[in-house]
Design a protein around this motif. Structure first.
Motif, PDB file in Angstrom:
ATOM      1  N   GLN A  46       0.852  -1.178   0.000  1.00 60.01           N
ATOM      2  CA  GLN A  46       0.000   0.000   0.000  1.00 60.01           C
ATOM      3  C   GLN A  46       0.894   1.237   0.000  1.00 60.01           C
ATOM      4  O   GLN A  46       2.083   1.168   0.323  1.00 60.01           O
ATOM      5  CB  GLN A  46      -0.958  -0.001   1.182  1.00 60.01           C
ATOM      6  CG  GLN A  46      -0.297   0.050   2.537  1.00 60.01           C
ATOM      7  CD  GLN A  46      -1.339   0.128   3.646  1.00 60.01           C
ATOM      8  OE1 GLN A  46      -1.341  -0.676   4.566  1.00 60.01           O
ATOM      9  NE2 GLN A  46      -2.205   1.108   3.578  1.00 60.01           N
ATOM     10  N   ILE A  47       0.316   2.338  -0.412  1.00 59.45           N
ATOM     11  CA  ILE A  47       1.057   3.593  -0.443  1.00 59.45           C
ATOM     12  C   ILE A  47       1.066   4.162   0.970  1.00 59.45           C
ATOM     13  O   ILE A  47       0.004   4.371   1.560  1.00 59.45           O
ATOM     14  CB  ILE A  47       0.394   4.575  -1.422  1.00 59.45           C
ATOM     15  CG1 ILE A  47       0.458   4.004  -2.841  1.00 59.45           C
ATOM     16  CG2 ILE A  47       1.057   5.949  -1.353  1.00 59.45           C
ATOM     17  CD1 ILE A  47      -0.602   4.561  -3.758  1.00 59.45           C
ATOM     18  N   LYS A  48       2.232   4.371   1.490  1.00 59.99           N
ATOM     19  CA  LYS A  48       2.331   4.979   2.830  1.00 59.99           C
ATOM     20  C   LYS A  48       2.288   6.504   2.690  1.00 59.99           C
ATOM     21  O   LYS A  48       1.508   7.177   3.325  1.00 59.99           O
ATOM     22  CB  LYS A  48       3.624   4.542   3.505  1.00 59.99           C
ATOM     23  CG  LYS A  48       3.777   5.030   4.943  1.00 59.99           C
ATOM     24  CD  LYS A  48       5.073   4.487   5.531  1.00 59.99           C
ATOM     25  CE  LYS A  48       5.495   5.254   6.779  1.00 59.99           C
ATOM     26  NZ  LYS A  48       4.560   5.068   7.896  1.00 59.99           N
ATOM     27  N   MET A  49       3.129   7.023   1.830  1.00 63.39           N
ATOM     28  CA  MET A  49       3.103   8.460   1.578  1.00 63.39           C
ATOM     29  C   MET A  49       3.733   8.791   0.235  1.00 63.39           C
ATOM     30  O   MET A  49       4.511   8.011  -0.314  1.00 63.39           O
ATOM     31  CB  MET A  49       3.793   9.238   2.714  1.00 63.39           C
ATOM     32  CG  MET A  49       5.289   9.107   2.801  1.00 63.39           C
ATOM     33  SD  MET A  49       6.161  10.366   1.827  1.00 63.39           S
ATOM     34  CE  MET A  49       5.779  11.842   2.764  1.00 63.39           C
TER      35      MET A  49
ATOM     36  N   GLU B  23       1.721  16.771  -0.600  1.00 64.84           N
ATOM     37  CA  GLU B  23       1.947  15.566   0.180  1.00 64.84           C
ATOM     38  C   GLU B  23       0.671  14.756   0.329  1.00 64.84           C
ATOM     39  O   GLU B  23      -0.423  15.326   0.454  1.00 64.84           O
ATOM     40  CB  GLU B  23       2.410  15.976   1.581  1.00 64.84           C
ATOM     41  CG  GLU B  23       3.631  15.210   2.049  1.00 64.84           C
ATOM     42  CD  GLU B  23       4.122  15.722   3.382  1.00 64.84           C
ATOM     43  OE1 GLU B  23       4.806  16.752   3.385  1.00 64.84           O
ATOM     44  OE2 GLU B  23       3.790  15.090   4.407  1.00 64.84           O
ATOM     45  N   LEU B  24       0.846  13.468   0.318  1.00 62.30           N
ATOM     46  CA  LEU B  24      -0.279  12.536   0.444  1.00 62.30           C
ATOM     47  C   LEU B  24       0.131  11.431   1.412  1.00 62.30           C
ATOM     48  O   LEU B  24       1.255  10.931   1.337  1.00 62.30           O
ATOM     49  CB  LEU B  24      -0.560  11.981  -0.957  1.00 62.30           C
ATOM     50  CG  LEU B  24      -1.628  10.937  -1.175  1.00 62.30           C
ATOM     51  CD1 LEU B  24      -2.144  11.014  -2.601  1.00 62.30           C
ATOM     52  CD2 LEU B  24      -1.097   9.546  -0.894  1.00 62.30           C
ATOM     53  N   HIS B  25      -0.761  11.090   2.315  1.00 60.71           N
ATOM     54  CA  HIS B  25      -0.511   9.994   3.255  1.00 60.71           C
ATOM     55  C   HIS B  25      -1.715   9.070   3.232  1.00 60.71           C
ATOM     56  O   HIS B  25      -2.844   9.541   3.074  1.00 60.71           O
ATOM     57  CB  HIS B  25      -0.365  10.517   4.689  1.00 60.71           C
ATOM     58  CG  HIS B  25       0.816  11.398   4.877  1.00 60.71           C
ATOM     59  ND1 HIS B  25       2.011  10.952   5.378  1.00 60.71           N
ATOM     60  CD2 HIS B  25       0.996  12.713   4.603  1.00 60.71           C
ATOM     61  CE1 HIS B  25       2.871  11.955   5.415  1.00 60.71           C
ATOM     62  NE2 HIS B  25       2.289  13.036   4.960  1.00 60.71           N
ATOM     63  N   THR B  26      -1.485   7.778   3.416  1.00 59.50           N
ATOM     64  CA  THR B  26      -2.629   6.896   3.584  1.00 59.50           C
ATOM     65  C   THR B  26      -2.492   6.147   4.898  1.00 59.50           C
ATOM     66  O   THR B  26      -1.389   5.853   5.360  1.00 59.50           O
ATOM     67  CB  THR B  26      -2.796   5.874   2.438  1.00 59.50           C
ATOM     68  OG1 THR B  26      -1.822   4.854   2.584  1.00 59.50           O
ATOM     69  CG2 THR B  26      -2.670   6.516   1.071  1.00 59.50           C
ATOM     70  N   GLN B  27      -3.637   5.865   5.486  1.00 62.89           N
ATOM     71  CA  GLN B  27      -3.660   5.043   6.691  1.00 62.89           C
ATOM     72  C   GLN B  27      -4.982   4.284   6.662  1.00 62.89           C
ATOM     73  O   GLN B  27      -6.055   4.904   6.685  1.00 62.89           O
ATOM     74  CB  GLN B  27      -3.547   5.907   7.937  1.00 62.89           C
ATOM     75  CG  GLN B  27      -3.362   5.078   9.191  1.00 62.89           C
ATOM     76  CD  GLN B  27      -2.701   5.867  10.312  1.00 62.89           C
ATOM     77  OE1 GLN B  27      -2.902   7.070  10.427  1.00 62.89           O
ATOM     78  NE2 GLN B  27      -1.922   5.200  11.150  1.00 62.89           N
ATOM     79  N   ILE B  47      -6.576   5.474  -3.554  1.00 64.18           N
ATOM     80  CA  ILE B  47      -5.923   6.102  -4.696  1.00 64.18           C
ATOM     81  C   ILE B  47      -6.156   5.214  -5.912  1.00 64.18           C
ATOM     82  O   ILE B  47      -5.810   4.036  -5.884  1.00 64.18           O
ATOM     83  CB  ILE B  47      -4.415   6.258  -4.421  1.00 64.18           C
ATOM     84  CG1 ILE B  47      -4.209   7.211  -3.240  1.00 64.18           C
ATOM     85  CG2 ILE B  47      -3.684   6.766  -5.670  1.00 64.18           C
ATOM     86  CD1 ILE B  47      -2.891   7.014  -2.535  1.00 64.18           C
TER      87      ILE B  47
END
Lengths: 64, 64
Positions: A46-49, B23-27, B47
């Motif tokens: 998965q994309i973290k950042m 900036e992009l973050h995922t959680q 995404i």
């Protein structure tokens, strides 16, 4: 140009996956990255950042 | 500069979410995007794709 460099976090360290990344797609738990030269990597991650300033993509193995 | 514009697919159409994204973050199922001016959006989405050439982020409501 705004190509990015993709890293995968492995054992707490960032490992280089692909440079000059132009495009990224996700589908389910799969991330596909494609670079300027048409090189492609498909990862179960998965994309973290993503930083568009530093041109960095940080991926992580699927921990949800 | 390489800031991107973020869109969310809604009813099959791309709706603008945020411009000048740095900036992009995922959680988990949450995507956080932050722009040049410190504006932030938190979305329950995934995404779909990112183009570093066209500076586009395309998000989609959580269909896995």
């Amino acid at each position: 140009m705004c190509e990015a460099t993709a890293y995968l976090i492995h054992d707490g360290k960032e490992e280089l996956v692909l440079e000059n990344v132009d495009e990224l797609h996700t589908q389910g738990d799969t991330v596909t990255i494609i670079n300027l030269f048409g090189d492609q990597r498909i990862l179960e991650a998965q994309i973290k950042m993503i930083s568009f300033v530093d041109n960095r993509i940080v991926l992580e193995k699927g921990i949800k």
